[in-house]
Structures are given as C-alpha cells and as structure tokens.
Design a protein around this motif. Structure first.
Motif, PDB file in Angstrom:
ATOM      1  N   GLU A  75      -1.085  -8.729   6.562  1.00 38.85           N
ATOM      2  CA  GLU A  75      -1.790  -7.478   7.152  1.00 38.85           C
ATOM      3  C   GLU A  75      -2.375  -7.520   8.517  1.00 38.85           C
ATOM      4  O   GLU A  75      -2.219  -6.656   9.138  1.00 38.85           O
ATOM      5  CB  GLU A  75      -2.585  -6.805   5.819  1.00 38.85           C
ATOM      6  CG  GLU A  75      -1.984  -6.881   4.454  1.00 38.85           C
ATOM      7  CD  GLU A  75      -0.683  -6.173   4.364  1.00 38.85           C
ATOM      8  OE1 GLU A  75      -0.303  -5.024   4.884  1.00 38.85           O
ATOM      9  OE2 GLU A  75       0.146  -6.848   3.639  1.00 38.85           O
ATOM     10  N   THR A  76      -2.970  -8.508   8.702  1.00 38.22           N
ATOM     11  CA  THR A  76      -3.596  -8.965  10.107  1.00 38.22           C
ATOM     12  C   THR A  76      -2.704  -8.923  10.966  1.00 38.22           C
ATOM     13  O   THR A  76      -2.508  -8.560  12.271  1.00 38.22           O
ATOM     14  CB  THR A  76      -4.674 -10.054   9.855  1.00 38.22           C
ATOM     15  OG1 THR A  76      -5.495  -9.904   9.042  1.00 38.22           O
ATOM     16  CG2 THR A  76      -5.041 -10.235  11.503  1.00 38.22           C
ATOM     17  N   LYS A  77      -1.589  -9.779  10.807  1.00 38.80           N
ATOM     18  CA  LYS A  77      -0.412  -9.943  11.666  1.00 38.80           C
ATOM     19  C   LYS A  77       0.051  -8.668  12.239  1.00 38.80           C
ATOM     20  O   LYS A  77       0.419  -8.390  13.199  1.00 38.80           O
ATOM     21  CB  LYS A  77       0.500 -10.995  11.273  1.00 38.80           C
ATOM     22  CG  LYS A  77       0.215 -12.302  11.116  1.00 38.80           C
ATOM     23  CD  LYS A  77       1.164 -13.156  10.509  1.00 38.80           C
ATOM     24  CE  LYS A  77       0.722 -14.637  10.512  1.00 38.80           C
ATOM     25  NZ  LYS A  77       1.763 -15.780   9.765  1.00 38.80           N
ATOM     26  N   LYS A  78       0.516  -7.853  10.949  1.00 31.64           N
ATOM     27  CA  LYS A  78       0.969  -6.371  11.247  1.00 31.64           C
ATOM     28  C   LYS A  78       0.139  -5.682  12.400  1.00 31.64           C
ATOM     29  O   LYS A  78       0.691  -5.008  13.056  1.00 31.64           O
ATOM     30  CB  LYS A  78       1.341  -5.796  10.014  1.00 31.64           C
ATOM     31  CG  LYS A  78       2.468  -6.436   9.004  1.00 31.64           C
ATOM     32  CD  LYS A  78       2.531  -5.465   7.547  1.00 31.64           C
ATOM     33  CE  LYS A  78       3.116  -6.421   6.586  1.00 31.64           C
ATOM     34  NZ  LYS A  78       3.072  -6.006   5.273  1.00 31.64           N
ATOM     35  N   PHE A 134       0.968  -1.331   0.052  1.00 33.64           N
ATOM     36  CA  PHE A 134      -0.168  -0.137   0.086  1.00 33.64           C
ATOM     37  C   PHE A 134       0.808   1.311   0.050  1.00 33.64           C
ATOM     38  O   PHE A 134       0.707   1.953   0.886  1.00 33.64           O
ATOM     39  CB  PHE A 134      -0.989   0.202   1.441  1.00 33.64           C
ATOM     40  CG  PHE A 134      -1.671  -1.093   1.362  1.00 33.64           C
ATOM     41  CD1 PHE A 134      -2.904  -1.559   0.687  1.00 33.64           C
ATOM     42  CD2 PHE A 134      -1.287  -2.442   2.362  1.00 33.64           C
ATOM     43  CE1 PHE A 134      -3.722  -2.515   0.679  1.00 33.64           C
ATOM     44  CE2 PHE A 134      -2.030  -3.508   2.458  1.00 33.64           C
ATOM     45  CZ  PHE A 134      -3.389  -3.548   1.754  1.00 33.64           C
ATOM     46  N   PRO A 135       1.642   1.557  -1.350  1.00 33.84           N
ATOM     47  CA  PRO A 135       2.513   2.549  -1.156  1.00 33.84           C
ATOM     48  C   PRO A 135       1.922   4.010  -0.997  1.00 33.84           C
ATOM     49  O   PRO A 135       2.480   4.865  -0.416  1.00 33.84           O
ATOM     50  CB  PRO A 135       3.303   2.487  -2.584  1.00 33.84           C
ATOM     51  CG  PRO A 135       2.081   1.651  -3.315  1.00 33.84           C
ATOM     52  CD  PRO A 135       1.707   0.609  -2.272  1.00 33.84           C
ATOM     53  N   GLU A 136       0.688   4.121  -1.174  1.00 34.08           N
ATOM     54  CA  GLU A 136      -0.007   5.406  -1.305  1.00 34.08           C
ATOM     55  C   GLU A 136      -0.354   5.596   0.241  1.00 34.08           C
ATOM     56  O   GLU A 136      -0.602   6.754   0.762  1.00 34.08           O
ATOM     57  CB  GLU A 136      -1.301   5.318  -1.859  1.00 34.08           C
ATOM     58  CG  GLU A 136      -2.379   4.520  -1.375  1.00 34.08           C
ATOM     59  CD  GLU A 136      -2.238   3.011  -1.593  1.00 34.08           C
ATOM     60  OE1 GLU A 136      -3.126   2.136  -1.237  1.00 34.08           O
ATOM     61  OE2 GLU A 136      -1.201   2.563  -2.449  1.00 34.08           O
ATOM     62  N   PRO A 191      12.045   3.568  15.650  1.00 33.75           N
ATOM     63  CA  PRO A 191      13.116   4.265  14.629  1.00 33.75           C
ATOM     64  C   PRO A 191      13.169   3.272  13.293  1.00 33.75           C
ATOM     65  O   PRO A 191      13.109   3.812  12.213  1.00 33.75           O
ATOM     66  CB  PRO A 191      14.499   3.972  15.374  1.00 33.75           C
ATOM     67  CG  PRO A 191      13.729   4.225  16.675  1.00 33.75           C
ATOM     68  CD  PRO A 191      12.685   3.534  16.876  1.00 33.75           C
ATOM     69  N   GLU A 192      13.220   1.949  13.466  1.00 34.71           N
ATOM     70  CA  GLU A 192      13.159   1.022  12.302  1.00 34.71           C
ATOM     71  C   GLU A 192      11.989   0.905  11.647  1.00 34.71           C
ATOM     72  O   GLU A 192      12.058   0.911  10.276  1.00 34.71           O
ATOM     73  CB  GLU A 192      13.763  -0.408  12.901  1.00 34.71           C
ATOM     74  CG  GLU A 192      13.936  -1.274  11.627  1.00 34.71           C
ATOM     75  CD  GLU A 192      15.024  -1.084  10.906  1.00 34.71           C
ATOM     76  OE1 GLU A 192      15.174  -1.425   9.610  1.00 34.71           O
ATOM     77  OE2 GLU A 192      16.310  -0.521  11.628  1.00 34.71           O
ATOM     78  N   MET A 193      10.664   1.023  12.180  1.00 35.81           N
ATOM     79  CA  MET A 193       9.606   1.011  11.626  1.00 35.81           C
ATOM     80  C   MET A 193       9.586   2.137  10.743  1.00 35.81           C
ATOM     81  O   MET A 193       9.051   2.512   9.678  1.00 35.81           O
ATOM     82  CB  MET A 193       8.384   0.954  12.671  1.00 35.81           C
ATOM     83  CG  MET A 193       7.154   0.649  11.991  1.00 35.81           C
ATOM     84  SD  MET A 193       5.792   0.682  13.117  1.00 35.81           S
ATOM     85  CE  MET A 193       6.090  -0.381  14.373  1.00 35.81           C
ATOM     86  N   LEU A 194       9.947   3.497  11.293  1.00 38.78           N
ATOM     87  CA  LEU A 194       9.773   4.763  10.647  1.00 38.78           C
ATOM     88  C   LEU A 194      10.643   4.551   9.378  1.00 38.78           C
ATOM     89  O   LEU A 194      10.414   5.149   8.374  1.00 38.78           O
ATOM     90  CB  LEU A 194      10.115   5.905  11.299  1.00 38.78           C
ATOM     91  CG  LEU A 194       9.093   6.137  12.447  1.00 38.78           C
ATOM     92  CD1 LEU A 194       9.688   7.232  13.622  1.00 38.78           C
ATOM     93  CD2 LEU A 194       7.758   6.647  11.985  1.00 38.78           C
ATOM     94  N   VAL A 195      12.043   4.054   9.279  1.00 39.40           N
ATOM     95  CA  VAL A 195      12.641   3.998   8.142  1.00 39.40           C
ATOM     96  C   VAL A 195      11.961   3.169   7.302  1.00 39.40           C
ATOM     97  O   VAL A 195      12.067   3.636   5.858  1.00 39.40           O
ATOM     98  CB  VAL A 195      14.118   3.346   8.633  1.00 39.40           C
ATOM     99  CG1 VAL A 195      14.850   3.092   7.483  1.00 39.40           C
ATOM    100  CG2 VAL A 195      14.912   4.236   9.307  1.00 39.40           C
ATOM    101  N   VAL A 196      11.436   2.150   7.659  1.00 41.31           N
ATOM    102  CA  VAL A 196      10.878   0.910   6.695  1.00 41.31           C
ATOM    103  C   VAL A 196       9.661   1.793   6.105  1.00 41.31           C
ATOM    104  O   VAL A 196       9.261   1.335   4.799  1.00 41.31           O
ATOM    105  CB  VAL A 196      10.143  -0.291   7.457  1.00 41.31           C
ATOM    106  CG1 VAL A 196       9.182  -0.894   6.544  1.00 41.31           C
ATOM    107  CG2 VAL A 196      11.153  -1.021   7.938  1.00 41.31           C
ATOM    108  N   LEU A 197       9.009   2.429   6.628  1.00 40.74           N
ATOM    109  CA  LEU A 197       7.818   3.357   6.113  1.00 40.74           C
ATOM    110  C   LEU A 197       8.150   4.407   5.057  1.00 40.74           C
ATOM    111  O   LEU A 197       7.498   4.928   4.280  1.00 40.74           O
ATOM    112  CB  LEU A 197       7.024   3.758   7.221  1.00 40.74           C
ATOM    113  CG  LEU A 197       6.002   2.806   7.981  1.00 40.74           C
ATOM    114  CD1 LEU A 197       5.513   3.528   9.226  1.00 40.74           C
ATOM    115  CD2 LEU A 197       4.828   2.392   7.116  1.00 40.74           C
TER     116      LEU A 197
END
Length: 314
Positions: free
Chosen positions: A269-272, A20-22, A79-85
C-alpha cells in the motif's frame, strides 16, 4: 495467469486496492477528476504556447515539452488504473504490461532530464541575464530537449526489456495499480541481483543527479534573488522558486524511493501511494505551478480568447 510453463506467460492480474473494496468507488471518482483536470490543464498550455508566437522562446518551449510528457504519462497510466478501480481484479496481457512499463519509464525518464534542463534554463536567465541569449541559444535548446527524449527512450528500452527477459513462474497477481518495475519484479523467479544493482545505479544517475543539479541551480537563483531590491518582485520570485522546488521534490523524492530499491521492504500500500505521488500528482500540479500562474501565459490566453471572440463576431 494462463501458462503452460515459466516462459509462456499470457497475462497478469492487477489487484489495485482490492484489499479496500469499500474505497474503490470513491477513488475511481477522485482519480477520474484528477485525470480530466490534468488533461485539460496541460492541453491548455500546449495550445497557448503553440498558437502564441511571442511564447516561442526556450522557457515556454520547455514547458510545452513538459506538458506533452505529462499528458502522455497520464494517458499511459490513468485509463488502466480507472479500469482496475472499477473492478475487483483486472487482467492485463503480458504484451500490454510490457508496453505500459516501457512508456512509464520512457515518459518518467524524459521528465527527469527535462526538469533538469528547465532548471538550468532558469539559472542562466536569472543569474546570467546578459549572456543568456548566447548560453541558451536555439542549438543548445534543441540539444537539451533531444537529449531528454532520447535518454527516456534508452532508459525504457534497457529496463523494460531486462525485466521482461526474466522468467515468470510464481504468483500471477501484481499487487499494484499498473505495471511498474518493482511490483512486476516481485513475480520473477530468477536471481535479480545484477538488475537491482543496475536499478540502484541507474536511479542515482537518472533521478538523483538531475535533482541535485536542480537544487544547485535554485540555490544560485535564490542568491541572485536576494541581491535584488525589494521593489523588484522579490517575494513573488521566492514564491515561484518554492513552488518549483516543491514540485520537483515530490517527483524526484517519490520516484527515487520507488526505484532505488526495487525489492524494498515497503508495504504494497505504501508503494502504491508513492507511485501515485509522482504519476498522478506531479502531472496535475505542473500546469498550475509552472504555467497557469504565469502572467505572460495569462495574457497569451486572453489574447487567444479575444481573437477567437472577434472571429465569431464576423
């Protein structure tokens, strides 16, 4: 992933919400705000309890430990999650992935036991007020806190080491926001049956048992509240218990759904979303639920603020 054979893994790729890049830009903004609010809320609690001697009692010292765990939990993940996003795909080294999983398990396990100890403390204080100083003396408090932290270390050491002892020889992409056990386990190319039995048993002991003890504690607390006269703040006590139970149910419920069956049939996506519930929302809500609504905490904050203002006047 750069590798020569199944035992020489160099790095993995975290996919995040790349399907979901948008949404990634909006999610980055939301998660950044949540991270900053979590850090500020928990930091305020740590500072208030550390500076105000009148709060150096078990109830608030448990809260201090909880805030330290929540700040650390967020710092390991966010911090790692923000980099991923902020990127389509993010590479993470084998060692960094192991370290992240280790500390997620360490702080998550510690919080499981710490919330149980806090519920026991409230049960003793409300249901046995006269004998509370003997039940929750300094020695008992220190032992409960030490047990929580040491248990977290043991859980993390066993589980993270076991997962990363497996060979990785298949796909290199972790369809998740961070290195959590279930999505990493999906990349293993070996029989994980024994580990899954351990994960199921461990989750029962580490997550479900403390959760059931918390429920039993709060049932006893609710019965004690019902015996109070209506003029003694019974409605406020009910509200506090309800908010505490909401927080622990969110944390234990989503954590147990994630770890009871590491290779469950939930969609990625549910796991996330389940992972975000206990890693993102719980550290955000805990300061509000446990501390910042508390009148003694508010008075201590105002006292520290006035003390600081008086210093500036000289």
């Amino acid at each position: 992933m750069k590798r020569q054979n199944q035992s020489s893994v160099v790095d993995f790729i975290l996919l995040g919400f790349s399907n979901f890049p948008e949404l990634q830009e909006q999610l980055f903004g939301v998660f950044l705000i949540i991270y900053l609010v979590t850090l500020i809320g928990n930091a305020i609690i740590i500072v208030i309890i550390s500076l105000e001697e009148s709060l150096h009692i078990p109830m608030y010292l448990f809260l201090l430990n909880l805030s330290v765990v929540d700040v650390s939990f967020s710092a390991v993940i966010m911090p790692e999650m923000l980099v991923v996003l902020s990127t389509e795909k993010t590479s993470i080294s084998f060692v960094s992935c192991f370290a992240q999983m280790y500390f997620i398990l360490f702080f998550g396990g510690t919080e499981c036991f710490l919330l149980g100890a806090m519920a026991y403390d409230r049960f003793a204080a409300i249901c046995h007020p006269l004998s509370y100083p003997m039940i929750m003396n300094k020695s008992v408090f220190v032992k409960l806190v030490m047990f929580s932290w040491i248990s977290g270390i043991m859980v993390a050491t066993v589980q993270a080491t076991w997962v990363f002892s497996f060979p990785f020889c298949g796909p290199t992409e972790i369809n998740h926001l961070f290195c959590e056990t279930p999505p990493v386990l999906e990349l293993v190319c070996a029989d994980t049956f024994l580990f899954e039995i351990y994960a199921f048993t461990g989750t029962i002991l580490i997550v479900m048992v403390p959760f059931l003890l918390i429920l039993l504690s709060y049932i006893q607390i609710l019965f004690a509240i019902l015996k109070m006269p209506p003029t003694t703040g019974r409605q406020k006590a009910f509200s506090t218990c309800a908010s505490h139970l909401t927080s622990v149910t969110l944390f234990y419920g989503t954590a147990s759904m994630t770890y009871l069956q590491p290779k469950s049939g939930y969609s990625p996506e549910t796991k996330k979303l389940m992972s975000l519930a206990y890693t993102l929302l719980t550290p955000l809500l805990n300061p509000l639920i446990y501390s910042l609504r508390n009148s003694e905490m508010k008075r201590a904050l105002m006292k520290i603020w006035r003390r600081k203002a008086d210093l500036h006047t000289f």
